[in-house]
Scaffold this motif. Structure first.
Motif: not given
Length: 201
Positions: A2, A40, A42, A47, A49, A66, A85-86, A99-101, A143
């Motif tokens: 992202f 994917s 965010a 991140c 699904t 999570t 959105r990715s 990364q969304g991590h 985000g």
């Protein structure tokens, strides 16, 4: 992957707990007309699904790990979230690679008015992340790709300009709120490379 540039806000319209996981139904303010199952997206920088979608909403599921590591476990029906959105290959990157991590959660310690109706916000920093946060560096907050102003081992400051307040969930922030933090991945790569070099020496 992202960019940290929030596309729109969404509202949680339904929440179900299934085998310890939380399934969120989210209705975006600006409709996403190109979603497919498996995409994917965010949600507050996490991140997730897409598992189902309609013309007006989509579903995602957050697993217990999570929920433990992020602020998603605090969401309820009616909560607003940041959505992105990715990235696609033909899209400008206005922020930085996200990364969304989520690496940790920080707490808003102070909100002060700055010039031009901007907010100067002080956020607590988990000790394990302090080495990755530098003045004028990037950080992902719920985000959003934001520039760090000042940093210490315990906290850092950022500014939310009026535009950011208008188009993201920052307008509802208050002291004591918990925010998802993702540090710039480049710092992690540099650390690993230098660690390997030191070990080889």
């Amino acid at each position: 992957m992202f960019s940290g540039i929030v596309e729109t806000m969404g509202i949680i319209t339904q929440l179900e707990i299934i085998n310890g996981c939380k399934q969120f139904t989210i209705s975006p303010q600006s409709v996403f007309n190109d979603l497919v199952v498996g995409d994917s997206i965010a949600v507050n920088g996490v991140c997730l699904t897409v598992t189902q979608f309609t013309d007006q909403s989509f579903q995602v599921t957050a697993v217990p790990e999570t929920l433990r590591l992020t602020n998603l476990d605090r969401l309820t029906v009616g909560s607003k979230v940041n959505l992105e959105r990715s990235l696609t290959l033909n899209r400008r990157i206005g922020g930085h690679y996200v990364q969304g991590h989520v690496d940790g959660i920080g707490q808003i310690l102070e909100i002060k008015n700055d010039a031009s109706d901007a907010w100067l916000v002080k956020i607590s920093l988990p000790e394990k992340l302090s080495k990755y946060v530098v003045p004028k560096g990037y950080i992902g907050l719920d985000g959003m790709s934001i520039t760090v102003i000042e940093s210490t081992p315990e906290w850092f400051t950022v500014t939310f300009i009026p535009h950011t307040q208008a188009v993201t969930i920052t307008h509802q922030y208050s002291e004591g709120d918990m925010i998802n933090i993702e540090v710039d991945i480049m710092g992690k790569y540099v650390e690993k490379l230098l660690g390997g070099y030191a070990n080889a020496s």
